[in-house]
Design a protein around this motif. Structure first.
Motif: not given
Length: 269
Positions: A141, A143, A159, A177
């Motif tokens: 993922t 953003s 992420g 992350f």
């Protein structure tokens, strides 16, 4: 994959919008959808049930898997921004069930026969950039406005927060992350949370690991590994030796393998 049709075949009216420009050499699955004002190059393959909503540009030797959705104004497979790039034959691949949101850009590789790849089940939000020769795993993922420079390796289920920037040749471990606005210039070990400018490791990616169903024994071992690496007076070599003495789970062994693997940038201290 279902039968691939030459783009000039119109066995299912409406699957390729009349205002799309599709090269006759492109291979479009008969149940894929190409929306208005898309531009599809000669050597592009689009898999079954994949949707290019509108104004999407796909060029170069690019393969897009099945059940993937690409939103307006994305560019896939265009030449890299690398000064070393020439007219070499290089590739771009996008996996299955991946979603690519508005204005994202994914460049093809630099170097004869090289590949820029994005795996299955990824979610790439608006304005994401993936540069030449990156290898992005499954379930990643990214953003809004997260950026990867060239040759970055991202392992499965990592992420990235918004407006994060990753230096070329960095490795990002699985289930790690990277927080928003982070400037990342070193490798991120698997399972950890990093943030800041300069980037700093703040502990386990606890939320992500719990959501992924990591068992208590693995979480406990990874916490101990974090303490050895970041809350002791050991250098990287000494920490690696200590890690080998304590790890017993698959997650711990993957962490050890990541740390001792060859690295162009070095592990984040």
């Amino acid at each position: 994959m279902k039968r691939i049709l030459d783009a000039t075949a119109r066995t299912r009216p409406g699957s390729v919008h009349p205002n799309a420009i599709v090269h006759p050499g492109a291979q479009i699955a008969e149940d894929a959808e190409v929306g208005p004002y898309c531009l599809i190059g000669e050597n592009v393959v689009v898999g079954a049930r994949t949707k290019l909503l509108s104004h999407v540009v796909v060029n170069g030797h690019t393969t897009i898997g099945e059940d993937t959705t690409i939103y307006p104004f994305c560019t896939i497979g265009l030449p890299s921004q690398d000064r070393k790039a020439s007219e070499e034959l290089a590739y771009t691949t996008i996996g299955n069930r991946t979603t690519i949101r508005e204005y994202a850009s994914i460049h093809r590789a630099t170097g004869e026969g090289e590949v820029t790849s994005v795996g299955d089940d990824c979610l790439l939000l608006a304005y994401v950039h993936i540069a030449h020769n990156c290898r992005v795993g499954n379930g990643v993922t990214m953003s809004n406005l997260a950026q990867l420079a060239g040759h970055v390796i991202v392992e499965d289920n990592a992420g990235f927060g918004g407006v994060s920037g990753t230096h070329q040749f960095v490795r990002v471990g699985r289930y790690s992350f990277v927080g928003g606005l982070t400037k990342l210039t070193r490798d991120v070990p698997p399972f950890f949370l990093v943030e800041g400018n300069p980037a700093r490791v703040y502990g386990l990616n606890s939320v992500g690991l719990r959501r992924a169903g990591f068992p208590p024994e693995e979480l406990s071992e990874l916490k101990e590994c974090y303490k050895i690496m970041y809350h002791s007076d050991k250098n990287t070599s000494q920490a690696l030796a200590a890690l080998k003495d304590v790890v017993k789970t698959d997650a711990g062994r993957h962490l050890v393998a990541f740390v001792e693997a060859e690295s162009a940038r070095g592990i984040l201290k």
